[in-house]
Scaffold this active site. Sequence first.
Site, PDB file in Angstrom:
ATOM      1  CB  CYS A   1       5.740  -5.194   0.354  1.00 43.86           C
ATOM      2  SG  CYS A   1       5.056  -3.570   0.695  1.00 43.86           S
ATOM      3  CB  ALA A   2       6.803  -3.670  -4.226  1.00 44.48           C
TER       4      ALA A   2
END
Length: 628
Positions: free
Chosen positions: A26-27
Site C-alpha cells: 500500500c502507500a
Amino acid sequence: MNYESLAKDIVALVGGEKNVKSLVHCATRLRFTLHDHAKANKMKLEHLNGVIAVKESGGQLQVVIGNMVPEVYQAIGKTSSILDDAKKSSASSSEEKKGNPFGRAIDVVASIFAPLLGVMAGAGILKGLLLIATNFNWLEQTDSTYVILFAASDALFYFLPVLLAVTTARKFEGNVFTAVTIAGALLYPSIIELTNAETSVGFFGIPVTLMTYSSTVIPIILSVIVMSKLEKLFNKFIHQSIKNFVTPLLLLVIMVPLTLIVFGPIGVNVGNAIADGLLAAFSFSPLIAGAILGASWQLLVIFGVHWGLVPVFINNVAVYGQDGIKPAATASVFAQTGAALGVFLKTKNKRLKALAGSSTITALFGITEPTVYGVTLPLKRPFIAGIIGGAVGGAIIGQAGTKAFASGAPGLLTLPIFYGPGGEGFFGLILGITTSFVISCVLTYILGFKDPVDEEEQAAETPQQTTTEAIADEEILSPLEGKVVPLSEVNDPAFASEAMGKGIAVDPSSGRVVAPVNGKITVAFQTKHAIGLVSDQGAEILIHVGLDTVQLDGKHFSSYIKQGDEVKVGDLLVEFDIAKIKEAGYQTVTPIIITNTGNYQNVEPVQVESVHEQDTLLSLVAFESNKA
C-alpha cells in the site's frame, strides 16, 4: 539506499521465497501473506536499515517502509520470484481464509481502495483548487477552461464504480473485463434515462428500484464479489472449449439485473444509513464528535481500521457533495506531525533526529505511518501528546463545521479540498490543524521521552549490564531422536542462512518431541508444528517440526502443552506421525534454533552423526561479562 540489498534481507527474514504466499503493498507497507509466521524474524526485520516497523494484522505480516515502499517492492520483484503471477494466484484463495472475519474485512477494503488513493488525492486537490478559483472569481463555471479541468478532476469520482470493479475483481480473482462491463451497465445512458424518467421499471415482472450509481461504492463491490464466486462455480461445470464466452454471458445476464434489483438499492441505502448515523453524531455535538475522531484517527490507522471509514467519506462526497466527518481526522495527522517535530527538537540521538526530521516532512503531506511507527509510538509520550493535540484540534474543526468537498488523504497539499463556497469552515480547519500541531510539539518537548542517547551513555558506563543477567553457559539437549543435520543443509533459506538464529537440525527417527531444557513454554502454535520455549538460564529456543508443515493445520500432530506451561527436561511436548507427514509431501527434518543467538558469544552444535532424546545437542557459550 541500496533497495535490492534491502529487498534480499527482507525476503530472507520473512522466511525466504518459499515461505511467501503473496505480497502486495500500500502507500507505506509491504503486506506479506506467509505460509508459516514462525519462520519470520520480526526482531531482525525491525532492525534493518530502511524498515520502520513490523506489524501483524489481518493474517498478514506488514513491513512498514515509508515512502520508498514502491522501490523496495520492485526490488523484491527483481531479486526474487515472489511477484510471479502464478505464485500470487495460487496463494490468494488461502490468503482470504487467514485471520479473523473483522481483520479480513478490513484487508478487503484496504486492497480495493489502496490502488486508487494516489489518483484520488490528485483529483481531489484539483477539484479543491477549482473551488477556490471559482470562489475568488478567477474562473467561471461556464468557461471552457473550467469545464475541461473539472472533467479531469471529476471523472474518477463519476466513474468510480468502474475503477472499483477493477480492484475488486483483482482482489477476488474475477474476470476484470466482465466486472467493468457490469459497472458500465450501471452508468449506461439508457439506464440513467430510466432513472430520471420517474416511471415504474420492471424486469420480467420483477420491480426494479433504479438509483443513481455514479460515484457509488458499495453496490459494485457487492456485485463483483458475487460475480467472482459465480465465475469460479460456472468454470467448474462448463466445458473448457466454451467457458471463455459462456461464463461471461451467464454472468452478464445474471449480475446486471441482480445488481439493479438487489445489490444496488441495498448498497446505496446501507451507505447512506452509515453516513447518516455519523452525520447525526456530528450534528448532536460537533465539538465532542470532532474531538473523538481527532484523538482516535491514528489509533485506527495503527490497526488498519481506518479503511472502514474510507467508503463513508467517498459516499458522503458523492451523495451530499460534501463530507463533515473527514476534516476532524486531519487534526490527528498534523498532531502526530507536531509530535515528531518535538522529538526532532529535543533528541540528542543523531539517528533518531534524522528519522524524526524526515518523518515530520512526510507526515505534513499525509503519510503518517513512518512518523507513528518509527518515532512517536515507540517513544510513547510523543504519541500520547499527539492524541491530546488531535483531540483539541478535532474539537475546533468539528465546532467550526468544516466540510470536505472532494476526496484525498489529509495533508498539506490537500487543504484545498476543504475550501467550499464562501470558504465556510476553512478558517476553523486552519486554526484546528495549527493548534493540534503546536500543542503536540510543545507537549512532546515538555513531557520528554526516554532518549536512546541516554541508554547508550548508561551502557558505556555499565557494560556488564548490556546483556541479560540470566544468560549463562548452557547445554541444550536433543528434543528428538534421529540423524543430526547441519543447519546449512536444511532445505529452507530462513533456517539455512541462520537469519532466525544459529542452531542445528535433526531428521527424526521417532515421532516425539521432548523438552530439551528446564523452562517455560512461550509459544504453543495452534498448528502444533512448532514450539517456542525459554530455558531457566535464558536461552530462547524454537523447535520447528518439519518444513512447511504449518500447511497441515495440525493434522498428524498431537500437542500436550499450552503457552505458559513450566516443563522439565524429558517432558513430552508433541507427538507426530512421520510416515503420514511424508506421505502428505512434507519433510520432517526439524530445526532447533536459538532465536536469541546475539546474546551469546557462540552457539556450538554437537559433532556427531545421530542423537537420542536428551543427548547433548548444542553448547551455548555466554559472554565473559555474564559469567562474572
